[in-house]
Write an enzyme that holds these catalytic residues in place. Structure first.
Site, PDB file in Angstrom:
ATOM      1  NE  ARG A 173      44.233  25.014  -9.184  1.00 56.99           N
ATOM      2  CZ  ARG A 173      44.728  25.150  -7.887  1.00 56.99           C
ATOM      3  NH1 ARG A 173      44.464  26.384  -7.954  1.00 56.99           N
ATOM      4  NH2 ARG A 173      44.896  24.304  -7.133  1.00 56.99           N
ATOM      5  NE  ARG A 177      58.166  22.097 -13.064  1.00 57.32           N
ATOM      6  CZ  ARG A 177      57.244  22.165 -12.047  1.00 57.32           C
ATOM      7  NH1 ARG A 177      57.024  20.379 -12.112  1.00 57.32           N
ATOM      8  NH2 ARG A 177      56.587  22.359 -11.352  1.00 57.32           N
ATOM      9  NE  ARG A 250      31.553  20.061 -10.335  1.00 53.49           N
ATOM     10  CZ  ARG A 250      30.473  19.380 -10.781  1.00 53.49           C
ATOM     11  NH1 ARG A 250      29.723  19.257 -11.315  1.00 53.49           N
ATOM     12  NH2 ARG A 250      31.172  17.640 -11.165  1.00 53.49           N
ATOM     13  NE  ARG A 281      42.150  15.409  -5.513  1.00 56.19           N
ATOM     14  CZ  ARG A 281      42.357  16.814  -5.524  1.00 56.19           C
ATOM     15  NH1 ARG A 281      43.127  16.689  -6.255  1.00 56.19           N
ATOM     16  NH2 ARG A 281      41.304  17.330  -4.467  1.00 56.19           N
ATOM     17  CD  GLU A 301      39.488  15.170  -3.264  1.00 54.03           C
ATOM     18  OE1 GLU A 301      39.583  15.493  -4.480  1.00 54.03           O
ATOM     19  OE2 GLU A 301      40.494  14.787  -2.231  1.00 54.03           O
ATOM     20  CE1 TYR A 349      40.354  25.464  -6.619  1.00 59.95           C
ATOM     21  CE2 TYR A 349      40.693  25.841  -9.162  1.00 59.95           C
ATOM     22  CZ  TYR A 349      40.722  24.892  -7.998  1.00 59.95           C
ATOM     23  OH  TYR A 349      41.524  23.753  -8.740  1.00 59.95           O
ATOM     24  CG  ASP A 351      45.761  27.437  -4.672  1.00 57.15           C
ATOM     25  OD1 ASP A 351      44.986  26.481  -4.429  1.00 57.15           O
ATOM     26  OD2 ASP A 351      47.308  27.879  -5.175  1.00 57.15           O
TER      27      ASP A 351
HETATM   28  N1  UDP Z   1      44.138  18.603 -14.271  1.00 55.49           N
HETATM   29  C1  UDP Z   1      43.928  17.334 -14.994  1.00 55.49           C
HETATM   30  N2  UDP Z   1      44.453  16.311 -14.311  1.00 55.49           N
HETATM   31  C2  UDP Z   1      44.796  15.665 -13.528  1.00 55.49           C
HETATM   32  C3  UDP Z   1      45.094  16.790 -12.408  1.00 55.49           C
HETATM   33  C4  UDP Z   1      44.240  18.208 -12.539  1.00 55.49           C
HETATM   34  O1  UDP Z   1      43.669  17.861 -16.179  1.00 55.49           O
HETATM   35  O2  UDP Z   1      45.400  14.769 -13.412  1.00 55.49           O
HETATM   36  C5  UDP Z   1      43.182  20.078 -14.448  1.00 55.49           C
HETATM   37  C6  UDP Z   1      41.744  19.838 -14.164  1.00 55.49           C
HETATM   38  O3  UDP Z   1      41.107  20.812 -15.019  1.00 55.49           O
HETATM   39  C7  UDP Z   1      41.489  20.432 -12.757  1.00 55.49           C
HETATM   40  C8  UDP Z   1      43.111  21.543 -13.262  1.00 55.49           C
HETATM   41  O4  UDP Z   1      44.089  20.643 -13.819  1.00 55.49           O
HETATM   42  O5  UDP Z   1      40.254  21.575 -12.294  1.00 55.49           O
HETATM   43  C9  UDP Z   1      43.672  21.831 -11.339  1.00 55.49           C
HETATM   44  O6  UDP Z   1      43.747  20.896 -10.982  1.00 55.49           O
HETATM   45  P1  UDP Z   1      44.188  21.472  -9.090  1.00 55.49           P
HETATM   46  O7  UDP Z   1      44.746  19.919  -8.725  1.00 55.49           O
HETATM   47  O8  UDP Z   1      45.117  22.502  -8.903  1.00 55.49           O
HETATM   48  O9  UDP Z   1      43.095  21.266  -8.677  1.00 55.49           O
HETATM   49  P2  UDP Z   1      42.633  21.033  -6.644  1.00 55.49           P
HETATM   50  O10 UDP Z   1      43.924  20.678  -6.613  1.00 55.49           O
HETATM   51  O11 UDP Z   1      42.768  22.280  -6.804  1.00 55.49           O
HETATM   52  O12 UDP Z   1      41.718  20.252  -6.990  1.00 55.49           O
END
Ligand code: UDP
Length: 368
Positions: A173, A177, A250, A281, A301, A349, A351
Site C-alpha cells: 500500500r 519514490r 484488529r 500514531r 491510537e 481491507y 479504502d
Molecule cells: N506502515 C509502516 N510504517 C508506517 C506506516 C505504515 O510500516 O509509518 C505499514 C504498516 O505495515 C501498515 C501498512 O504500512 O499496516 C499500511 O499502512 P496504512 O497507513 O496504509 O494503513 P491505515 O492508514 O489503513 O491504517
C-alpha cells in the site's frame, strides 16, 4: 408475502448510506437501521472545540476512481488536504511515504541515483530474491535501515505479530519514490469533506428513514420480515452467529485529549515507528481542515487484538482467515435475500473509494 420496505439496510455507514440513496432515488422504499446512536459508521466525525474529530480513526478520501470521486462530491465539498505523515522514530523525524526526503535524512544521499544505489546495496546484502513475507518484501523495497526504523516497529504494533508472519501485500500500500514528494497516496483525487464526514453522510441519507440505536441482531426474525431484501454491512461472521468460529480483526483504542494550545505536533498524522512507544500514531484532527482554533484535539491510537464486544476495524486478510471467510461467503451466497457489503460485510481491507464503488455496483446490479 408483502413487505413494508423493499430494502432494509443494516448499518448507516458509507456503504449503507450510498446503497440506500441509490435505491431511494430509483423509487424503492428503504429503511436504514444502525445499532449506534449516530449515522456514518466508522467515518463518523464529531465536532469538539470547533474541530471535526474522526471518532473511529482518521479517514482521508483518496482515489483514482473518477466515478467514486464525483459521487462523493455530490454530497460534500472536498478540501485540498494531502496526507503527508511524519514518522517519529525515537525522536528522529522522517518524511513519509518513503521518498527522497526520507532517504536524505536516513543516509545523507542527495540524488535519486545515490538513493537507488543505497537501496540496491542493502537489498543485495539481505540476499532476498523472492520475498515471501512482509519483512522480506519491505527489505527488498527499501532496504534494511528503513525497514528497521520506519516499518518493523509500526507494523508489529499495528498487526500484533512479527513481520515475518505477515503477508507482503500490506506493505505494498505504501509508495516508494525517488522524488521529493511527500504525498502518501498515489491518487489523482484526495481531500477531506469540509464540515466533516457526518455532514456528508447526513446529506446522502436526506429524506430516507433512519432508525438509530436499533440492533438488527436483537430481533433478527422481526427485521427480516420487514423488507424484501436485507443489506447487511456488519461483520459477516457475526451475521451467522460465528458458526464456523470468529474471523480475526484488529481493533483500535483511541485516547482522545483536548489540549489548551493551538498546535501540538504541526501535522495531522505522526506515526510512532519504534517498538517501545505503545501507540502507533497520534492524529491532530484540526490539520485535516487547516484549523486555526485556539485549542487542539489529539488522539493516540493503540492497536489491539479484537475480542467479542470490541469494535472490529481491520480484517486480517491472511490465508487462515481467508479460508474461514470463504466458508461464510458460501453461506452468504446461498441466501438470495441478503446482500453483504462494506469492509466488515465483505471482510476486506477496503479504502473508502472502493466502498463507494462496491455500493454503487451493488445498487446498479439490484436495479438491473
Ligand atoms: N506502515 C509502516 N510504517 C508506517 C506506516 C505504515 O510500516 O509509518 C505499514 C504498516 O505495515 C501498515 C501498512 O504500512 O499496516 C499500511 O499502512 P496504512 O497507513 O496504509 O494503513 P491505515 O492508514 O489503513 O491504517
Amino acid at each position: 408475502m408483502s413487505f413494508e420496505y423493499d430494502y432494509l439496510v443494516v448499518g448507516a455507514g458509507l456503504y449503507g448510506a450510498i446503497f440506500a440513496r441509490e435505491m431511494t432515488d430509483n423509487g424503492k422504499k428503504v429503511l436504514v437501521i444502525d445499532k449506534r446512536d449516530h449515522i456514518a459508521g466508522n467515518i463518523y466525525t464529531e465536532e469538539v472545540e470547533g474541530i471535526n474529530v474522526h471518532k473511529y480513526g482518521a479517514h482521508i478520501f483518496h482515489t483514482n476512481d473518477k466515478r467514486a470521486w464525483e459521487y462523493v462530491g455530490r454530497f460534500a465539498e472536498f478540501n485540498r488536504y494531502t496526507n503527508s505523515p511524519v514518522a517519529n522514530y525515537n525522536g528522529e523525524l522522517y518524511s513519509l511515504p518513503f521518498n527522497m526526503y526520507t532517504f536524505n535524512k536516513m543516509w545523507g544521499v542527495v540524488t535519486p541515483e545515490e538513493a537507488a544505489a543505497k537501496i540496491e546495496q542493502q537489498r543485495k546484502e539481505a540476499g532476498i530474491t523472492e520475498p515471501s513475507n512482509l519483512e522480506e518484501q519491505a527489505i527488498s523495497l527499501v532496504g534494511k535501515d528503513i525497514y528497521e526504523k520506519l516499518i518493523k516497529g509500526y507494523t508489529e504494533k499495528q498487526w500484533g505479530r512479527p513481520c515475518t508472519e505477515l503477508p507482503s501485500f500490506i506493505i505494498k500500500r505504501l509508495p516508494v519514490r525517488l522524488t521529493f514528494d511527500n504525498n502518501y497516496f498515489n491518487a489523482l483525487y484526495q481531500g477531506i469533506p469540509m464540515g466533516g464526514y457526518t455532514k456528508m453522510v447526513d446529506k446522502m441519507l436526506d429524506g430516507i428513514e433512519v432508525r438509530l440505536s436499533t440492533d438488527f441482531l436483537s430481533d433478527r426474525d422481526g427485521f427480516m420480515k420487514l423488507a424484501e431484501k436485507i443489506v447487511y454491512t456488519g461483520p459477516i461472521d457475526q451475521f451467522f452467529d460465528y458458526e464456523f468460529g470468529p474471523l480475526e480483526y484488529r481493533s483500535v483504542r483511541f485516547e482522545t485529549e483536548i489540549l489548551d494550545k493551538p498546535n501540538f505536533q504541526g501535522n495531522a498524522v505522526v506515526n510512532y515507528t519504534d517498538s517501545k512507544t505503545p501507540f502507533t500514531r497520534i492524529i491532530e484532527h484540526k490539520f485535516f481542515e487547516f484549523g486555526t482554533q485556539e485549542k487542539t484535539v489529539i488522539s493516540r491510537e493503540y492497536s489491539s487484538a479484537w475480542k467479542l464486544g470490541d469494535e472490529p476495524y481491520y480484517p486480517v486478510n491472511d490465508d487462515k482467515n481467508g479460508q474461514l471467510y470463504a466458508r461464510y461467503r458460501e453461506k452468504a451466497d446461498s441466501l438470495s435475500n441478503v446482500i453483504f457489503g462494506g469492509r466488515l460485510g465483505e471482510y476486506k481491507y477496503y479504502d473508502m473509494d472502493v466502498v463507494v464503488a462496491r455500493a454503487l455496483d451493488a445498487a446498479a446490479s439490484e436495479l438491473g
